[in-house]
Design a protein around this motif. Structure first.
Motif: not given
Length: 217
Positions: A116-118, A193-204
């Motif tokens: 359950l990770v990226d 926009i809300h990935p797992h911890a460690g991944a870079n989120p995108m703006g909407p």
């Protein structure tokens, strides 16, 4: 009016997150969960989005919980309702869509934590195992005769893609039902926009651009 709507949305989101947490915990512990609770959650979301979609969207964007799996389900459900409302879906279809998205992640409770990770960081073998959460969800839900086939269809198709690159069955185009297509779009949007911890989120806006660029996928 917007202030009032936001206060109502905050309370609704808090209630929904607690109830979804309890539901997913019941699945993980192999105890029976109350489907009527899920239906009530879906109806509450439908009512809120129908009355004032902006309020719930802003609250969803402001939330930053660490319980990723069920937060993902709640937020995807909200985005699905907003999109479905814009498409003019009837209330019954909106409730089916919301319920399906709320239940779409339950199969993950049966997977090892390390999966359950990226997904981009998983090996090919582990990613194949990860994909099994969809059919785990379907099988769990089929055990409850109160859950209708339309809700299960949303769960089954929320990771399929137009060109057949999705899973679990790799179906294409019109083989994917409308509510499944909507579920797939919003599931991917929420993932961006809300990935797992460690991944870079995108703006909407950036996430929407990615979806447009992959519109044939």
């Amino acid at each position: 009016p917007m202030s009032r709507a936001c206060k109502q949305a905050v309370k609704l989101m808090d209630d929904v997150e607690h109830q979804i947490h309890d539901l997913y915990q019941a699945v993980e512990l192999n105890t029976r969960f109350d489907l009527q609770t899920t239906r009530n959650i879906a109806k509450g979301l439908v009512t809120n989005v129908t009355d004032n979609p902006d309020a719930l969207v802003w609250v969803a964007r402001m939330q930053n919980k660490d319980q990723h799996t069920y937060y993902h389900a709640v937020s995807a459900s909200i985005w699905g309702l907003v999109l479905g409302r814009q498409l003019g879906l009837e209330l019954s279809a909106l409730e089916t869509l919301a319920t399906g998205l709320l239940l779409s992640q339950v199969g993950k409770t049966k997977l090892p934590d390390q999966l359950l990770v990226d997904a981009d960081t998983l090996s090919a073998r582990d990613y194949l195992h990860y994909q099994s959460y969809v059919m785990e969800s379907v099988q769990l839900l089929k055990m409850d005769p109160a859950i209708g086939p339309q809700v299960i269809s949303v769960v089954e198709h929320h990771r399929e893609r137009h060109n057949g690159s999705g899973f679990p069955k790799g179906v294409t185009g019109e083989q994917i039902p409308l509510l499944g297509k909507i579920a797939g779009l919003v599931d991917r949007f929420q993932e961006l926009i809300h990935p797992h911890a460690g991944a870079n989120p995108m703006g909407p806006a950036q996430a929407m651009s990615v979806l447009f660029q992959s519109s044939n996928i």
